[in-house]
Design an enzyme around this catalytic site. Structure first.
Site, PDB file in Angstrom:
ATOM      1  N   GLU A  33     -16.405  -3.977  -9.976  1.00  0.00           N
ATOM      2  CA  GLU A  33     -15.015  -4.079  -9.528  1.00  0.00           C
ATOM      3  C   GLU A  33     -14.742  -5.426  -8.865  1.00  0.00           C
ATOM      4  O   GLU A  33     -13.679  -6.025  -9.057  1.00  0.00           O
ATOM      5  CB  GLU A  33     -14.695  -2.943  -8.563  1.00  0.00           C
ATOM      6  CG  GLU A  33     -14.593  -1.584  -9.227  1.00  0.00           C
ATOM      7  CD  GLU A  33     -14.464  -0.457  -8.227  1.00  0.00           C
ATOM      8  OE1 GLU A  33     -13.687   0.482  -8.479  1.00  0.00           O
ATOM      9  OE2 GLU A  33     -15.151  -0.509  -7.170  1.00  0.00           O
ATOM     10  N   ASP A  64      -1.056  -4.343  11.835  1.00  0.00           N
ATOM     11  CA  ASP A  64      -0.742  -3.655  13.090  1.00  0.00           C
ATOM     12  C   ASP A  64      -2.001  -3.284  13.862  1.00  0.00           C
ATOM     13  O   ASP A  64      -2.980  -2.825  13.288  1.00  0.00           O
ATOM     14  CB  ASP A  64       0.064  -2.393  12.753  1.00  0.00           C
ATOM     15  CG  ASP A  64       0.764  -1.792  13.954  1.00  0.00           C
ATOM     16  OD1 ASP A  64       0.609  -2.319  15.071  1.00  0.00           O
ATOM     17  OD2 ASP A  64       1.482  -0.797  13.757  1.00  0.00           O
ATOM     18  N   ASN A 118      10.296  -0.615  11.455  1.00  0.00           N
ATOM     19  CA  ASN A 118       9.911   0.711  10.987  1.00  0.00           C
ATOM     20  C   ASN A 118      10.764   1.868  11.495  1.00  0.00           C
ATOM     21  O   ASN A 118      10.255   2.977  11.680  1.00  0.00           O
ATOM     22  CB  ASN A 118       8.439   0.967  11.334  1.00  0.00           C
ATOM     23  CG  ASN A 118       7.501   0.263  10.371  1.00  0.00           C
ATOM     24  OD1 ASN A 118       7.612   0.419   9.156  1.00  0.00           O
ATOM     25  ND2 ASN A 118       6.594  -0.537  10.892  1.00  0.00           N
ATOM     26  N   GLY A 145     -12.964 -31.704 -35.761  1.00  0.00           N
ATOM     27  CA  GLY A 145     -14.101 -30.893 -35.353  1.00  0.00           C
ATOM     28  C   GLY A 145     -13.734 -29.420 -35.221  1.00  0.00           C
ATOM     29  O   GLY A 145     -12.561 -29.028 -35.287  1.00  0.00           O
ATOM     30  N   LYS A 159       3.943 -11.401   8.664  1.00  0.00           N
ATOM     31  CA  LYS A 159       4.656 -10.250   8.088  1.00  0.00           C
ATOM     32  C   LYS A 159       5.510  -9.630   9.188  1.00  0.00           C
ATOM     33  O   LYS A 159       4.994  -9.123  10.176  1.00  0.00           O
ATOM     34  CB  LYS A 159       3.676  -9.231   7.530  1.00  0.00           C
ATOM     35  CG  LYS A 159       4.356  -8.030   6.872  1.00  0.00           C
ATOM     36  CD  LYS A 159       3.316  -7.073   6.306  1.00  0.00           C
ATOM     37  CE  LYS A 159       3.963  -5.867   5.660  1.00  0.00           C
ATOM     38  NZ  LYS A 159       2.946  -4.923   5.124  1.00  0.00           N
ATOM     39  N   ASP A 205      17.034  -7.388   0.933  1.00  0.00           N
ATOM     40  CA  ASP A 205      18.387  -7.854   0.646  1.00  0.00           C
ATOM     41  C   ASP A 205      18.436  -9.371   0.691  1.00  0.00           C
ATOM     42  O   ASP A 205      17.508 -10.037   1.155  1.00  0.00           O
ATOM     43  CB  ASP A 205      19.395  -7.245   1.624  1.00  0.00           C
ATOM     44  CG  ASP A 205      19.041  -7.512   3.085  1.00  0.00           C
ATOM     45  OD1 ASP A 205      19.094  -8.684   3.497  1.00  0.00           O
ATOM     46  OD2 ASP A 205      18.728  -6.552   3.814  1.00  0.00           O
TER      47      ASP A 205
END
Length: 946
Positions: free
Chosen positions: A606, A367, A480, A760, A476, A526
């Site tokens: 990290e 966004d 909202n 081996g 995406k 869903d």
């Protein structure tokens, strides 16, 4: 055939691989439900009972028969106005305000293939995978015709149901209530399992005993919602993950819904699923047809796990249509938690550079890239690129991101509008609101009226103008807020169909874009959405511990491949909790996997851990997404959250465990595995430890004792197929000799067999020998494994020193004459032990060698009842070795041997030029000895006799 009609009794039977569904048109023309459960070939009309029950009225057509009442009989599609006072599936109001429809059988059709629903998502299948039954019921007086649609996917153990409602009269009617499916049970004591939640904590499992009366839940929010998922399980009270009867209903719809479970006056149970009748009053003019969205039904006699597997298969194979459904998907990083609204084009490019260095495949610009949007108060509806903010065109930014070697994704929220937007100023009437009343705001935004084509077309054209500016790899789609200002009874339904129309056009125009659904996380998770997008952002909550619960609940109906799951920063932005990167990674691997953090804030350690994490995920990605998913514990009840994925062929399994709390002086914790092959031998990749499938499933594995809170573990198991193939080949070579039938070693000494496994150091001799021993034990044949490492004259360190001395004194030829000969190996000793075993001795003195000077011993070993001795040894094919019945050669290379020696710390100089030359010389001898092998195990896994 999956669908059978008995014309004599007018019974319809729907058969799947393991279930039967049956109904009957009775003598009065009503469609009664007979049975749904484990497979049966019997006509089940005998389950119907008739009795005169006070205040349960009788249809006029029943005459004076007081025992016939629709208030007590099981029905396929009960309606209001027939004397059935239970919850009903259909309520229709005519122009006079009368609400009464009495549906009687008119006709039916059976056809190959699966029916489709116009404008709605639905299960799809080829003609040879499914059959359709269409039963037509009608009420000529009311002018209503109802078409009950049944889709039978035999292999999936799935039956789908939908309804077409036709106005066959001359006036208008109004649909006040319309369910897609009704399931009546004439007896049983059931629990209702539903999945409740809230924003950032969706799909928590709740199991409630169904007493008398109605238990109902649903959504009136305009979407399927965070609060209740459109899914339900009706289960016998003793049903568990692994046993017991359970029935599932899953609504393939993304809007308002209702589910009702009722236990009636005579202990019958009715389960209904379909459109919500609140905020719903749908007008239907003469000649028009209304379509009720589909319900997917499934039954399991083997508990919740099997029911979940049936839904997972159905959704991944017959709901998701995207080409990405079964493909490897990119590991992405989203800019949201890295930058929120505060970013530029350079920020996104820097994120792409960091992503590429970590092995991440794609960057998603979330966004804030359009209009003048620097916060969440403006610009929704103005879908044009803010080139000033990005420092150039979107096309240029996409090219810059792709130049870093990563893909590019973008965020949209097309259903929304801000009042502070050009679109709203030009078209304020396009926002959903009740005339004369100020609208309800949510997140400072309003909902666009997607029930109107001109609104959808405007937004679609804006979005396409953006997408056409460059190669966008991923989108995406967010949503909202909920729908509050419902101005008409048709709005909520028509709005959802408008969203579906928009999505259908979008995926048709951009088939190569990976579309991910989202509604503040899992507010619209869903099956309807999965018809268009193969994955949905599971929750805005990325806390690893909370996610174990969210993903657990989601897994009851939806496959792992559909769950968007990412590793986020700590302290977590939703809960403030701190968990290790390892724990966050393991939890996110139970989904599509990605990252929500700022790599620039990570330490070098990290970053390196993330690189390894991504390698691990990519190694197991297809196993996770395409394998069979098993819940091993409940994070609502147990001290650990544990789950696993097993390959379809059961040859690989990945087990993941997250500790949910820590305790001083804790008891040992064991996790039992599921879905493995009982008799097979599995090796755990990290430890090399071997187990039978039965042991892993019945005894389980102990977890390491925790040293800190929220630890997580992964265990990877591989079935030792080569060992099983070798065992079968050995039995064939032996003429299927049943060694276990020998009475004693003395009486059947000729039945004692020596098998030599040689190759081996990297060939896997020890692993194969241990697994082979287990297969003999599975067949009740006692077996002993003898390692040849005990038979050099010197301990390993001193032997390597002696090899170097020989080389320095006599050169390579001298070394060649030393390696694997009686100068290096105590062949007299091992030959003596093999001879005594073959002679039938019960007590044999066996040599043991350690790694320290003087660490050589001789122990008396009891061989009573032992029929097979397996010798695993590099020199097991030597001409100096006597008494071997079946020599088995394992192919390997010097490179594999070197890697193996380094991995297990075989010696301090495993990679030195001298040791490498030793390995090459040993390989020369092995190549010669391989010609003497009776059986060869190739590097490709093939096992053959030579």
């Amino acid at each position: 055939m999956a669908i059978i009609f008995n014309p004599n009794k007018k019974i319809f039977t729907l058969q799947t691989a393991h279930t039967t569904y049956q109904m009957q048109v009775d003598r009065l023309g009503y469609l009664l439900h007979l049975y749904y459960g484990a497979k049966s070939t019997c006509d089940m009309d005998y389950v119907l009972t008739y009795a005169d029950r006070g205040f349960s009225g009788n249809p006029y057509a029943a005459g004076m028969n007081r025992t016939y009442s629709l208030d007590t009989l099981p029905q396929e599609y009960p309606t209001l106005g027939t004397g059935d006072f239970r919850n009903i599936a259909l309520d229709i109001k005519n122009e006079q305000g009368t609400e009464s429809v009495e549906l009687l059988y008119k006709s039916h059709e059976i056809r190959d293939g699966k029916y489709a629903l116009k404008g709605l998502p639905a299960v799809w299948a080829s003609d040879d995978e499914a059959q359709t039954l269409e039963i037509v019921l009608g009420d000529d007086i009311a002018g209503v015709e109802v078409h009950l649609l049944y889709g039978v996917l035999e292999a999936c153990d799935v039956i789908t149901r939908s309804v077409l409602i036709k106005n066959t009269g001359s006036g208008n009617i109004t649909i006040e209530k319309a369910r897609a499916a009704c399931l009546d049970m004439v007896y049983g004591d059931y629990d209702v399992i539903r999945f409740y939640g809230k924003h950032a904590m969706e799909r928590n499992l709740e199991r409630t005993h169904l007493g008398h009366g109605t238990l109902s839940f649903g959504s009136r929010r305009g979407t399927s919602s965070h609060q209740y998922n459109p899914a339900v399980i009706l289960a016998q009270r003793d049903t568990t993950e692994n046993a017991g009867d359970c029935y599932g209903m899953l609504f393939v719809y993304s809007g308002n819904f209702s589910c009702e479970a009722e236990k009636d006056q005579i202990n019958q149970t009715r389960l209904l699923m379909g459109l919500s009748d609140e905020l719903f009053s749908y007008p239907l003019a003469a000649g028009e047809t209304f379509t009720v969205p589909e319900v997917i039904m499934s039954y399991s006699a083997d508990g919740f796990s099997q029911l979940s597997h049936q839904y997972h298969t159905c959704i991944s194979e017959h709901v998701c249509r995207s080409r990405f459904a079964h493909e490897v998907r990119p590991v992405l990083i989203n800019s949201w938690e890295a930058a929120y609204f505060d970013f530029t084009g350079d920020t996104i490019v820097d994120l792409a550079k960091e992503a590429a260095s970590l092995g991440i495949d794609m960057v998603v610009m979330d966004d804030g890239w359009f209009g003048k949007r620097d916060d969440d108060n403006s610009s929704l509806g103005d879908w044009f690129v803010n080139e000033k903010k990005l420092g150039g065109t979107l096309s240029e930014l996409i090219d810059r991101v792709h130049a870093q070697g990563v893909k590019f994704g973008i965020w949209i929220e097309p259903e929304m509008v801000n009042e502070d937007s050009n679109l709203y100023r030009e078209h304020p009437d396009w926002a959903i609101q009740i005339p004369g009343k100020l609208p309800v705001r949510s997140r400072n935004q309003l909902l666009l009226d997607f029930s109107r084509k001109e609104v959808r077309d405007n937004i679609f054209n804006q979005i396409c103008a953006v997408f056409d500016q460059g190669k966008i790899d991923y989108v995406k789609w967010d949503m909202n807020r909920s729908m509050a200002d419902v101005y008409a009874g048709n709005l909520a339904y028509d709005y959802v169909l408008g969203v579906y129309d928009f999505m259908e056009r979008l995926v048709t125009r951009y088939p190569d874009i990976l579309l991910e659904g989202c509604s503040g996380g899992g507010g619209r998770f869903d099956a309807g959405m999965l018809y268009y997008s193969p994955q949905i952002w599971c929750s805005d909550n990325t806390d690893a511990i909370n996610r174990t619960r969210i993903q657990y609940g989601t897994s009851f109906f939806y496959p792992v491949s559909s769950m968007g799951a990412h590793v986020s920063a700590v302290p977590n932005h939703q809960t403030g909790r701190v968990t290790s990167l390892k724990t966050r990674g393991i939890t996110a691997m139970a989904g599509t996997f990605g990252y929500e953090l700022n790599p620039a804030l990570l330490s070098d350690e990290e970053k390196e851990e993330i690189r390894e994490q991504i390698k691990t995920f990519k190694k197991y990605e297809m196993l996770i997404n395409e394998g069979t998913y098993w819940r091993l514990t409940s994070p609502f009840e147990d001290e650990v959250a544990a789950w696993m994925s097993v390959s379809r062929t059961k040859d690989r399994a990945l087990v993941s465990v997250v500790r949910l709390y820590a305790e001083a002086n804790a008891a040992a914790c064991y996790v039992k595995l599921k879905g493995l092959e009982s008799d097979a031998v599995y090796i755990e990749e990290n430890t090399g430890r071997q187990y039978t499938g039965a042991a892993l499933m019945n005894a389980g594995i102990p977890l390491p004792f925790a040293v800190k809170e929220y630890e997580a573990y992964q265990f990877s198991f591989i079935r030792l197929d080569e060992a099983k193939k070798l065992y079968d080949e050995i039995k064939k070579v032996c003429g299927n000799l049943k060694l276990s039938e020998a009475d004693t070693a003395d009486s059947a000494s000729d039945k004692r067999i020596v098998i030599s496994i040689y190759g081996g150091s990297g060939s896997g001799k020890t692993t194969i020998a241990a697994a082979l021993q287990q297969y003999f034990l599975n067949d009740n044949t006692a077996c002993y494994v003898l390692t040849g490492d005990n038979y050099p004259h010197r301990i390993p360190m001193r032997n390597d020193e002696e090899r170097l001395n020989v080389y320095n004194e006599s050169g390579e030829e001298g070394l060649r004459g030393y390696l694997g000969t009686p100068k290096e190996i105590d062949f007299d000793r091992i030959n003596k032990e093999l001879s005594e075993f073959k002679e039938g001795k019960d007590i044999i003195e066996i040599k043991h060698m350690g790694r320290e000077d003087g660490d050589i011993s001789y122990d008396e070993t009891d061989f009573t009842g032992i029929k097979v001795l397996i010798l695993e040894w590099t020199h097991g094919g030597s001409e100096y070795l006597k008494g071997v019945d079946i020599p088995v050669f394992l192919e390997s290379s010097p490179e594999e041997t070197k890697a193996r020696r380094i991995k297990r710390g075989r010696d301090e100089n495993a990679a030195s030029p001298f040791i490498c030359r030793v390995v090459e010389l040993e390989q020369e001898k092995l190549d010669l000895q391989s010609k003497n092998a009776r059986i060869v195990v190739g590097k490709d896994g093939k096992v053959y006799e030579q």
